[in-house]
Scaffold this motif. Structure first.
Motif, mmCIF file in Angstrom:
data_model
loop_
_atom_site.group_PDB
_atom_site.id
_atom_site.type_symbol
_atom_site.label_atom_id
_atom_site.label_comp_id
_atom_site.label_asym_id
_atom_site.label_seq_id
_atom_site.Cartn_x
_atom_site.Cartn_y
_atom_site.Cartn_z
ATOM 1 N N ASP A 1 4.145 5.891 6.989
ATOM 2 C CA ASP A 1 3.859 4.593 7.599
ATOM 3 C C ASP A 1 2.968 4.844 8.815
ATOM 4 O O ASP A 1 3.452 4.920 9.952
ATOM 5 C CB ASP A 1 5.204 3.970 8.010
ATOM 6 C CG ASP A 1 5.135 2.460 8.170
ATOM 7 O OD1 ASP A 1 4.249 1.836 7.575
ATOM 8 O OD2 ASP A 1 5.997 1.902 8.886
ATOM 9 N N THR B 1 1.446 3.586 3.899
ATOM 10 C CA THR B 1 1.392 2.161 4.237
ATOM 11 C C THR B 1 0.784 2.035 5.632
ATOM 12 O O THR B 1 1.122 2.786 6.541
ATOM 13 C CB THR B 1 2.792 1.515 4.222
ATOM 14 O OG1 THR B 1 3.687 2.300 5.015
ATOM 15 C CG2 THR B 1 3.339 1.403 2.808
ATOM 16 N N ASN C 1 -0.624 -1.018 8.630
ATOM 17 C CA ASN C 1 -0.604 -2.439 9.017
ATOM 18 C C ASN C 1 -1.521 -2.596 10.227
ATOM 19 O O ASN C 1 -2.006 -1.595 10.777
ATOM 20 C CB ASN C 1 0.837 -2.944 9.259
ATOM 21 C CG ASN C 1 1.530 -2.259 10.420
ATOM 22 O OD1 ASN C 1 0.897 -1.891 11.402
ATOM 23 N ND2 ASN C 1 2.846 -2.079 10.317
ATOM 24 N N LYS D 1 -1.691 -5.402 1.053
ATOM 25 C CA LYS D 1 -0.441 -5.779 1.725
ATOM 26 C C LYS D 1 -0.566 -7.232 2.175
ATOM 27 O O LYS D 1 -1.529 -7.603 2.864
ATOM 28 C CB LYS D 1 -0.225 -4.857 2.926
ATOM 29 C CG LYS D 1 1.221 -4.541 3.209
ATOM 30 C CD LYS D 1 1.295 -3.441 4.262
ATOM 31 C CE LYS D 1 2.712 -3.121 4.641
ATOM 32 N NZ LYS D 1 2.769 -2.274 5.834
ATOM 33 N N PHE E 1 12.251 -4.935 5.667
ATOM 34 C CA PHE E 1 12.220 -4.223 6.950
ATOM 35 C C PHE E 1 13.652 -3.986 7.429
ATOM 36 O O PHE E 1 14.435 -4.937 7.517
ATOM 37 C CB PHE E 1 11.479 -5.066 7.998
ATOM 38 C CG PHE E 1 9.973 -4.949 7.932
ATOM 39 C CD1 PHE E 1 9.306 -4.726 6.738
ATOM 40 C CD2 PHE E 1 9.219 -5.082 9.095
ATOM 41 C CE1 PHE E 1 7.920 -4.629 6.686
ATOM 42 C CE2 PHE E 1 7.830 -4.985 9.055
ATOM 43 C CZ PHE E 1 7.179 -4.765 7.863
ATOM 44 N N ARG F 1 13.651 -3.655 12.169
ATOM 45 C CA ARG F 1 13.424 -4.895 12.939
ATOM 46 C C ARG F 1 14.624 -5.827 12.850
ATOM 47 O O ARG F 1 14.823 -6.664 13.734
ATOM 48 C CB ARG F 1 12.144 -5.592 12.468
ATOM 49 C CG ARG F 1 10.908 -4.787 12.837
ATOM 50 C CD ARG F 1 9.637 -5.561 12.677
ATOM 51 N NE ARG F 1 8.500 -4.643 12.711
ATOM 52 C CZ ARG F 1 7.236 -5.017 12.750
ATOM 53 N NH1 ARG F 1 6.933 -6.297 12.735
ATOM 54 N NH2 ARG F 1 6.276 -4.117 12.772
ATOM 55 N N ALA G 1 11.224 -0.295 4.498
ATOM 56 C CA ALA G 1 10.228 -0.211 5.575
ATOM 57 C C ALA G 1 10.902 -0.406 6.922
ATOM 58 O O ALA G 1 12.097 -0.697 6.993
ATOM 59 C CB ALA G 1 9.140 -1.251 5.354
ATOM 60 N N SER G 2 10.104 -0.241 7.970
ATOM 61 C CA SER G 2 10.637 -0.301 9.330
ATOM 62 C C SER G 2 11.813 0.673 9.464
ATOM 63 O O SER G 2 12.877 0.342 9.957
ATOM 64 C CB SER G 2 11.063 -1.744 9.658
ATOM 65 O OG SER G 2 11.375 -1.890 11.018
ATOM 66 N N ARG H 1 13.607 3.849 11.005
ATOM 67 C CA ARG H 1 13.587 4.413 12.357
ATOM 68 C C ARG H 1 14.299 5.767 12.454
ATOM 69 O O ARG H 1 14.260 6.403 13.508
ATOM 70 C CB ARG H 1 14.263 3.440 13.322
ATOM 71 C CG ARG H 1 13.656 2.034 13.312
ATOM 72 C CD ARG H 1 12.398 1.956 14.162
ATOM 73 N NE ARG H 1 11.721 0.677 13.979
ATOM 74 C CZ ARG H 1 12.098 -0.465 14.537
ATOM 75 N NH1 ARG H 1 13.161 -0.505 15.312
ATOM 76 N NH2 ARG H 1 11.400 -1.557 14.306
ATOM 77 N N THR I 1 9.151 4.188 3.363
ATOM 78 C CA THR I 1 7.926 4.461 4.117
ATOM 79 C C THR I 1 8.334 4.793 5.546
ATOM 80 O O THR I 1 9.041 4.027 6.199
ATOM 81 C CB THR I 1 6.901 3.313 4.045
ATOM 82 O OG1 THR I 1 5.679 3.786 4.617
ATOM 83 C CG2 THR I 1 7.359 2.032 4.726
HETATM 84 O O1 G3P Z 1 5.107 -0.800 7.184
HETATM 85 C C1 G3P Z 1 5.458 -1.573 8.280
HETATM 86 C C2 G3P Z 1 6.833 -1.333 8.812
HETATM 87 O O2 G3P Z 1 7.362 -0.145 8.376
HETATM 88 C C3 G3P Z 1 6.901 -1.541 10.306
HETATM 89 O O3 G3P Z 1 7.795 -0.715 10.969
HETATM 90 O O4 G3P Z 1 8.754 0.269 13.011
HETATM 91 O O5 G3P Z 1 6.909 -1.412 13.222
HETATM 92 O O6 G3P Z 1 9.178 -2.116 12.522
HETATM 93 P P1 G3P Z 1 8.174 -1.006 12.518
#
Ligand code: G3P
Length: 226
Positions: free
Chosen positions: A6, A26, A28, A86, A132, A135, A174-175, A177, A194
């Motif tokens: 990511d 991935t 963004n 995406k 996600f 988040r 995703a997201s 941590r 990711t």
């Molecule tokens: O691919 C986007 C996603 O993984 C965002 O992660 O850590 O910004 O919430 P984060």
């Protein structure tokens, strides 16, 4: 489980690819901004990532209307055969996904948080859905619990996107941590995680591995001096 990185950082992608377990990337808008990306260089940057990675590379549309997202999606898909468009999970995004999928362009529906959103994304023809985790945790909700619900609900049905014959929609956790997020996502059966490069490095490491390695090195010194 497959691992995507990511990030939009080319050095991180090259390094992770050399480890042999990188199945995709991935990106963004925030990740591109983090590496100092410029609008004029965006397509070239995605191309550079696609040249490094032998797998899907998600590039995000920042448009808000279905027609603009479709236009963006067609342009992004023309960059390289492994580009995945995406698209945010919203009404205009669903409509655009429906059109892009019908044209054979793979879509990763992002900013997905709930089971209804995930099912709508799959029905619209998404090739990938990105719930996600972190988040949700950030707002004191249970991100892993939501991911588990999405995995269970999607696996209850037979969602085959228009884009790839016979291949099922895949869930990208995703997201992410932490390495524990990856563990739990794998146990739930999420198809892909990711992960930021920092998390990927933590996935390799364990204090007992370090301690064992240290002991082996010290003992080998004894062998050399014997
Ligand atoms: O691919 C986007 C996603 O993984 C965002 O992660 O850590 O910004 O919430 P984060």
């Amino acid at each position: 489980m497959k691992f995507f990185l990511d990030t939009a950082d080319l050095n991180e992608i090259e390094e992770a690819a050399s480890w042999g377990a990188l199945a995709g990337v991935t990106t963004n808008p925030s990740l591109y901004a983090r590496v100092g990306g410029k609008l004029s260089d965006f397509h070239n940057h995605i191309k550079r990532i696609c040249d490094i990675v032998d797998g899907p590379v998600s590039a995000e549309s920042v448009a808000m209307s279905r027609d603009e997202i479709v236009r963006d999606g067609r342009e992004l898909a023309a960059i390289a055969p492994n580009v995945v468009v995406k698209v945010p999970t919203m009404v205009e995004g669903l409509a655009a996904t429906h059109t892009l999928a019908a044209e054979g362009i793979p879509v990763n529906m992002t900013l997905c948080f709930t089971v209804p959103q995930a099912i709508l994304a799959a029905r619209a023809g998404a090739r990938y859905i990105s719930p996600f985790v972190g988040r949700f945790d950030d707002i004191s909700e249970d991100g892993l619990g939501q991911l588990e619900n999405v995995v269970a609900a999607i696996n209850n049905y037979d969602f085959t996107p228009n884009t790839v014959n016979g291949e099922q929609v895949e869930i990208i956790a995703a997201s992410i941590r932490s390495a524990n997020h990856v563990t739990q996502a794998a146990l739930m059966g999420a198809d892909i995680a990711t992960v930021p490069f920092g998390v990927l490095k933590k996935m390799v490491a364990h204090p007992l591995t370090d301690r064992g390695l240290d002991a082996f090195m010290k003992d080998w010194e004894k062998v050399q001096n014997a």
